[in-house]
Design an enzyme around this catalytic site. Structure first.
Site, PDB file in Angstrom:
ATOM      1  N   GLU A 101       0.844  -1.195   0.000  1.00  0.00           N
ATOM      2  CA  GLU A 101       0.000   0.000   0.000  1.00  0.00           C
ATOM      3  C   GLU A 101       0.878   1.244   0.000  1.00  0.00           C
ATOM      4  OE1 GLU A 101      -3.303  -0.291   2.670  1.00  0.00           O
ATOM      5  OE2 GLU A 101      -3.300   1.862   3.091  1.00  0.00           O
ATOM      6  N   ASP A 103       0.243   5.367   0.637  1.00  0.00           N
ATOM      7  CA  ASP A 103      -0.820   6.203   1.188  1.00  0.00           C
ATOM      8  C   ASP A 103      -0.545   7.696   1.139  1.00  0.00           C
ATOM      9  OD1 ASP A 103      -2.168   3.950   2.000  1.00  0.00           O
ATOM     10  OD2 ASP A 103      -1.664   4.136   4.109  1.00  0.00           O
ATOM     11  N   GLU A 105      -3.002  10.490   3.063  1.00  0.00           N
ATOM     12  CA  GLU A 105      -4.216  10.764   3.820  1.00  0.00           C
ATOM     13  C   GLU A 105      -4.164  12.207   4.280  1.00  0.00           C
ATOM     14  OE1 GLU A 105      -6.088   6.983   5.949  1.00  0.00           O
ATOM     15  OE2 GLU A 105      -4.073   7.388   6.706  1.00  0.00           O
TER      16      GLU A 105
END
Length: 284
Positions: A101, A103, A105
């Site tokens: 993953e 990311d 955010e």
């Protein structure tokens, strides 16, 4: 970083089942809305996508394609006003118990207080590689470009073309790096007031709902992707392409400026959280 001619064919073999991506910009062609019961919408003939959050539900979408390496751009305009307790997530992820993953955010805050941009990298189901930054502009006033540039050399996180973080491929030193699991793009707007804003001290104010984040100008043209498991087509890994890009001296200078001025958390300096020792890559 130069890549020897002897290494290139090996990489091409590892990429033989991916096809060069050709779509850009149109959300109808590139994404499926996956949850939110109408709270996420594609508008303006596919040129704009919006996600909303209210007290009942947030919303989200995912890419039709899955990717193995790519330079992928998305313009976002984040929740305006008092966005405390909201998170706009934009990331790539594979599936399974040992997923990879990458990311972005975006953690909301009280009106007038800076957003936090939270980055992380998971390999084999393990993360704990967070770096967090404040932004040097108001990300709610206009659209800004957030880029994941993922190739066999490194993962580069960029904001409006400025690198803020690099995660290098140190597999030779025993550090995991995403090299084999295809990932889809996901994004969502959701409530996380137990941790998102000032460690959960500031809760979401539902009188400001519905909250909204907007997306434009998706671009995956510099990427290797497939639309189904039945697609087995070679990826173009030209030596001068995005596939072999790492930061030049000017970009390292830009990243140093961002990290010196705007970085608020680095897992590689958090000895309290990791008393048994920092991650191996922190010392490479």
């Amino acid at each position: 970083m130069a890549v020897s001619a002897t290494k290139k064919p090996l990489l091409l073999l590892s990429l033989f089942f991916f096809v060069v991506a050709a779509s850009a910009g149109n959300f109808y062609e590139s994404f499926d809305i996956t949850w939110g019961e109408g709270r996420a919408k594609i508008l303006e003939d596919g040129q704009l996508l919006t996600c909303t959050l209210d007290k009942t539900s947030g919303s989200g979408f995912q890419s039709k394609k899955e990717y193995l390496y790519g330079k992928i751009d998305m313009k976002l305009k984040l929740v305006a006003g008092n966005s405390a307790g909201t998170v706009t997530a934009y990331y790539l992820s594979s599936k399974g118990a040992t997923w990879d993953e990458i990311d972005f955010e975006f953690l909301g805050n009280l009106t007038g207080q800076p957003y936090t941009i939270h980055t992380n990298v998971f390999t084999g189901g393990k993360g704990d590689r967070e770096m967090q930054f404040h932004l040097w502009f108001d990300p709610t006033a206009d659209f800004h470009t957030y880029t994941v540039h993922w190739n066999p050399i490194n993962i580069i996180f960029l904001v409006d073309g400025i690198p803020i973080r690099v995660f290098k491929n140190n597999e030779k030193s025993g550090v995991g790096f995403p090299t084999s699991q295809p990932m889809k793009i996901y994004s969502s707007l959701w409530e996380a007031d137990d941790w998102a804003t000032q460690g959960g001290r500031v809760k979401i104010d539902w009188s400001n709902a519905p909250f909204s984040a907007s997306y434009r100008s998706f671009n995956d043209q510099s990427a290797c992707s497939r639309t189904s498991n039945a697609t087995w087509v070679a990826c173009d890994a030209n030596k001068d392409s995005w596939m072999w890009t790492s930061l030049n001296n000017h970009q390292y200078g830009q990243m140093k400026w961002v990290q010196d001025e705007f970085m608020i958390y680095n897992y590689c300096t958090d000895y309290k959280r990791f008393p048994q020792g920092l991650a191996k890559e922190c010392n490479l």
